[in-house]
Write a protein that holds these residues in place. Structure first.
Motif: not given
Length: 70
Positions: A13-17
């Protein structure tokens, strides 16, 4: 740190954000370019018009103040 190490550490999720924010930054930067071009063209047109007007005007004369209405 490789991408896989970051994925293990902070999660998908952090990398997608991060990817979404990066793509938004690039999209906004690209969307700004036509406005910058229009601004540049307007500035060049105003410079050209200013040069045309100022060369077409007669030179100023010196006024002594005695040639007035009185």
């Amino acid at each position: 740190m490789s991408m896989f190490e970051a994925l293990d550490r902070v999660g998908t999720a952090a990398l997608l954000r991060f990817l979404v924010v990066l793509l938004l930054f690039v999209a906004l930067h690209l969307a700004r370019q036509p406005f910058r071009l229009a601004d540049w063209l307007l500035m060049q047109g105003m410079r050209w018009l200013n040069a045309q007007v100022t060369t077409a005007l007669p030179p100023r004369t010196q006024h002594t103040g005695k040639e007035g209405w009185g």
